[in-house]
Enzyme design. Sequence first.
Site, mmCIF file in Angstrom:
data_model
loop_
_atom_site.group_PDB
_atom_site.id
_atom_site.type_symbol
_atom_site.label_atom_id
_atom_site.label_comp_id
_atom_site.label_asym_id
_atom_site.label_seq_id
_atom_site.Cartn_x
_atom_site.Cartn_y
_atom_site.Cartn_z
ATOM 1 N N ASP A 287 0.859 -1.174 0.000
ATOM 2 C CA ASP A 287 0.000 0.000 0.000
ATOM 3 C C ASP A 287 0.906 1.238 0.000
ATOM 4 O O ASP A 287 2.145 1.137 0.028
ATOM 5 C CB ASP A 287 -0.937 -0.045 1.217
ATOM 6 C CG ASP A 287 -2.184 0.769 1.012
ATOM 7 O OD1 ASP A 287 -3.235 0.445 1.589
ATOM 8 O OD2 ASP A 287 -2.122 1.764 0.248
ATOM 9 N N GLU A 492 -10.607 6.587 4.448
ATOM 10 C CA GLU A 492 -9.585 5.952 5.281
ATOM 11 C C GLU A 492 -9.672 6.414 6.737
ATOM 12 O O GLU A 492 -10.766 6.645 7.252
ATOM 13 C CB GLU A 492 -8.207 6.219 4.659
ATOM 14 C CG GLU A 492 -8.094 5.630 3.238
ATOM 15 C CD GLU A 492 -6.687 5.594 2.717
ATOM 16 O OE1 GLU A 492 -6.439 6.078 1.609
ATOM 17 O OE2 GLU A 492 -5.802 5.059 3.417
HETATM 18 C C1 GLC Z 1 -4.264 4.301 0.071
HETATM 19 C C2 GLC Z 1 -5.194 3.130 0.297
HETATM 20 C C3 GLC Z 1 -5.269 2.177 -0.865
HETATM 21 C C4 GLC Z 1 -5.031 2.916 -2.156
HETATM 22 C C5 GLC Z 1 -3.593 3.424 -2.136
HETATM 23 C C6 GLC Z 1 -3.258 4.254 -3.380
HETATM 24 O O1 GLC Z 1 -3.590 4.618 1.253
HETATM 25 O O2 GLC Z 1 -4.981 2.366 1.471
HETATM 26 O O3 GLC Z 1 -6.573 1.567 -0.828
HETATM 27 O O4 GLC Z 1 -5.212 2.049 -3.271
HETATM 28 O O5 GLC Z 1 -3.323 4.199 -0.969
HETATM 29 O O6 GLC Z 1 -4.010 5.424 -3.401
#
Ligand code: GLC
Length: 606
Positions: A287, A492
């Site tokens: 991530d 988030e």
């Molecule tokens: C974010 C999320 C993830 C996303 C990634 C790229 O923190 O946790 O779901 O795809 O970063 O944006």
Amino acid sequence: MAEAPYKDASLPIEARVSDLLSRMTIQEKIGQMAQIDRSVASPEVIRDLGIGSVLNGGESAPAPGATPTMWADMIDGFQEVAMSTRLGIPIFYGTDAVHGHNNIVGATIFPHNIGLGAARDEDLMVRIGRATALEILATGVPFPFSPCIAVSRDPRWGRCYESYSEDTETVRSMAKIILGLQGFPPTDHTSGYPFVAEGGRYVMGCAKHYTGDGGTEEGVDEHNTVASYEDLYRIHMLPYIDAMAMGVSSVMVSFSSWNGVKMHAHRFLLTEILKQEMSFQGMLITDWEGVDRITDPPGLNYTDCLKAVINAGMDMIMIPFKYERFFTAMNYLISSDQILISRIDDAVTRILRVKFISGLFERPMADRSLFDMFGHKKHKELAREAVRKSLVLLKNGKGDEKMLPLNKNAPKILVAGSHAHNIGYQCGGWTITWQGSSGNTTEGTTILEGIKKAVSKQTQVVFEESPDEKFLRENSDFSYAIVVVGELPYAEFLGDSKELRLAVDGEETIKTVCSKVKCLVIIVSGRPVVIEPYVDMMEALVAAWLPGSEAGNGIAEVIFGDFDFHGKLSRTWFRRVDQLPMNFGDPHYDPLYPFGFGLQMNISSL
Ligand code: GLC
């Protein structure tokens, strides 16, 4: 001179992978494992470091005014540089297309996953995946960071709406969206091996976030999931079995921990289970800043964390900015044999495999013939159907008298509430910007606009966002009121909540209006919220979740009876937050509305 075998599309994928791998230097291999943000992806960086992938995160998308053409030009620009390198390995561009191509104004914005879970329609999911693939390919994007197949076990989690359900079987069913994104694998497809249908109309799916992201204590995002392996497997891992059976190209690993050990560094779950026992042959990707977030504060002991993450089985690193530090650490770890070349080759093999399977080597540039697919009328109609099917009727009238379907010919109706006329609110987070926002953030139809279109020409529709006692005294002749309230957009960890209350003046508006006028309350939220104290005041109650750009028409044609309700709760609606976590099947299960609940109006046409 004969063309190198890896460039020959008639050869088997694995032959092309091994030929190309054999030609790569260690620097080129490390480069393929690097995913960097578009804001640092200069031609020099892409070329000199042989970067494998470029992305935008929630906060680094091109400006909201960027058109599909500007996106395609941007991504083709990255690609031209990548194709000019010694071996000409194309990059893939990744972005969060989690409910349509939600980065770009004008894209079709589908209901967020919690609403799709309430619809429980696998065919609808495939069609949504298909439409999403076409809209993102129209802008040059072959790699959406979706679907999220989290099983959210606590609505206090700020990502509850990104989860289809609290129920694993419902999530497994909705994961069929992968078939729309990637296409249907052949009957002899080997589970765990990536699949993307030929023809340039499909994309590489990314199942996320492996695993237990939706099971953290008190729903705290990126936190700790305490569970036996049996429960972790039964609740959170089973959807990945389905995703791999469908040939999902990649899996994004969760920020969270299992029993105190970070998923990003969990060799047992990443390598021994997913790659070895379950035979996942696709690509594991971190991530955002996933290596940095091994520590708190993030970024401490970066080299040790990178060593742990790579040796745990991670293949691509979403760096995304500090790429020099990544290359320096990787070179040190490899030259000191702390990371073996065999591990690097496994990672690069998987990255090349998904690139070859996706057709990137044959079609590296945006397919501009797809431009008319972007925001296509058919996709808007599909989103409208999804809205209709996602709505859940929780209350309809007091006693035998039903309020819905509403009378389209009523002389005068009141529409009130913070969420009645706000596209940003009805789309929620991950819309144009990471956190989403208020107002006319993209094209679409508000709930008020849908109501106005649905009622008769003789019906007077009065819109008052926050009516007070004085207003209601001076306007006492409403046939009924529609009160649309809910949550403000979030994404988030910024959406983590212990209170789960209606935002703005939602509670006040319900009390003021529904105490004076027969009212239908529509809740626009990413999860169940506190409503028990107000239910008795309401004549009728509908959960609309985060319905997206086509909310207006989709909602109106159900509440006015053109279509009946279809949705059933994909998660428990609690009475009070002190009951949480509380999921279907728990002992002492005492919800306001149980998982699976949903009424119908029993009208003839559906
Ligand atoms: C974010 C999320 C993830 C996303 C990634 C790229 O923190 O946790 O779901 O795809 O970063 O944006």
